[in-house]
Design a protein around this motif. Structure first.
Motif, PDB file in Angstrom:
ATOM      1  N   GLU A  67      45.878  43.866  41.991  1.00  0.00           N
ATOM      2  CA  GLU A  67      45.099  43.202  43.015  1.00  0.00           C
ATOM      3  C   GLU A  67      44.544  44.219  44.019  1.00  0.00           C
ATOM      4  O   GLU A  67      45.042  45.346  44.135  1.00  0.00           O
ATOM      5  N   ARG A  95      42.246  39.095  47.534  1.00  0.00           N
ATOM      6  CA  ARG A  95      43.173  39.604  46.514  1.00  0.00           C
ATOM      7  C   ARG A  95      42.467  40.093  45.251  1.00  0.00           C
ATOM      8  O   ARG A  95      42.920  41.053  44.613  1.00  0.00           O
ATOM      9  N   PHE A  96      41.359  39.427  44.878  1.00  0.00           N
ATOM     10  CA  PHE A  96      40.743  39.730  43.580  1.00  0.00           C
ATOM     11  C   PHE A  96      39.273  40.121  43.672  1.00  0.00           C
ATOM     12  O   PHE A  96      38.707  40.599  42.692  1.00  0.00           O
TER      13      PHE A  96
END
Length: 354
Positions: free
Chosen positions: A303, A290-291
């Motif tokens: 994200e 996600r990051f």
């Protein structure tokens, strides 16, 4: 000429008084934060680490010599003042003690001060090197004092929580043998054993493991660590950490649950903020997906989006080779900017990043 206290004993800190104390005779001590001379009345803002209390010198109620001494008061003079609390004629809603003042009956100048190199005020644009040169003056500013008091609250809350949960606070040595860790050691030459050196600890890792073997089973300390490496945003040569170790834990959830309780206690004691437990948890894989970071700021809304399926056969070698070799292609979706950013603006952002 500086005076001795000679029996004057502080009743409490400046900002600890309120309207319920009006009429009481008190003694306060602190630094002169501001001064207004109206002729027969002199108003002084007396400052200590808790805040400001206005004190008043009234020529009509003071001996002439005492009032004349009050006319010599300047910024950063250290004063001890005794008198009676009363309601202020002009209210200042910007400070907690803005409705009361001290009518001085007796005072002493404990220390005089020369003109300071910069104003002692909450917000300042003074050059940082000048502030560091006169660190003892910079630390009189309210924001820095509040930071240090907050740090003390956090340390105290952490100690109380850990002791309550069966941890023992045990100090480990600063001078020891060099052990392989992630950075260079700071070395201290030995006077007794010529040509040999102690190493300052990068962490108490080995010592706390010895304590677990010794049967102490729950240990903590708030300790200094030393790492000889270049400054970074999240790293400095000397830093303090809450270090602990636990034996007889079933799995990682035991440790995380204990740490969640510690965070909740610290936030409540230091800031009055109630945390909802358990805290949200991310696996390493989810954080990276996600990051793109194993220590993400989850407030960051843009994200990563996995585009691997879309670009697998696009013909662009960089993308297709990455996917073919088991990698992935990811992008940040800046929603709503497709029409706001021209090609020229995007190129400019690229140059800015470089």
């Amino acid at each position: 000429m500086a005076e001795f206290m000679n029996g004057m004993k502080r009743t409490d800190y400046c900002a600890s008084f309120s309207e319920s104390d009006v009429g009481k005779e008190i003694t306060v001590m602190g630094w002169t934060d501001g001064r207004r001379d109206l002729g027969s009345l002199i108003f002084v803002d007396l400052r200590d680490r808790t805040g400001i209390l206005q004190i008043v010198f009234d020529e009509s109620v003071l001996d002439k010599a005492v009032f004349e001494k009050a006319t010599t008061i300047r910024h950063e003079f250290v004063l001890a003042a005794k008198g009676t609390l009363r309601i202020r004629s002009s209210i200042n809603e910007n400070i907690p003690t803005g409705r009361i003042e001290l009518l001085v009956s007796e005072f002493k100048i404990l220390s005089e001060a020369e003109t300071t190199p910069f104003e002692i005020e909450a917000e300042t644009n003074v050059n940082e090197m000048l502030r560091l040169k006169y660190r003892y003056l910079d630390l009189r500013r309210a924001p820095l004092q509040q930071n240090l008091m907050m740090r003390a609250k956090i340390a105290n809350a952490a100690r109380e929580y850990l002791v309550k949960n069966g941890f023992l606070e045990i100090e480990t040595p600063f001078l020891g043998k060099s052990t392989p860790e992630g950075a260079r050691d700071y070395l201290v030459p030995s006077r007794v054993h010529q040509g040999t050196f102690y190493a300052l600890p990068q962490s108490p890792q080995l010592y706390k493991q010895l304590l677990m073997i010794s049967g102490f089973d729950r240990y903590f300390q708030i300790t200094k660590c030393f790492r000889d490496e270049d400054l970074r945003a999240n790293r400095q040569p000397e830093f303090t950490q809450i270090d602990l170790e636990m034996s007889f834990v079933e799995d990682e959830n035991d440790v995380m649950t204990m740490m969640e309780g510690l965070l909740a206690e610290v936030f409540m004691q230091a800031k009055g903020i109630s945390l909802s437990l358990p805290l949200p948890r991310l696996t390493w894989q989810e954080a990276m997906d996600r990051f793109g970071s194993d220590k993400p700021d989850t407030r960051f809304g843009m994200e990563l989006v996995n585009l691997s399926d879309l670009v697998a056969g696009c013909g662009f070698k960089v993308f297709t080779d990455a996917v073919a070799n088991g990698g992935s292609v990811r992008a940040i979706n800046a929603k709503g900017f497709s029409e706001k950013l021209s090609r020229k603006a995007i190129d400019a952002l690229g140059e800015f990043v470089k």
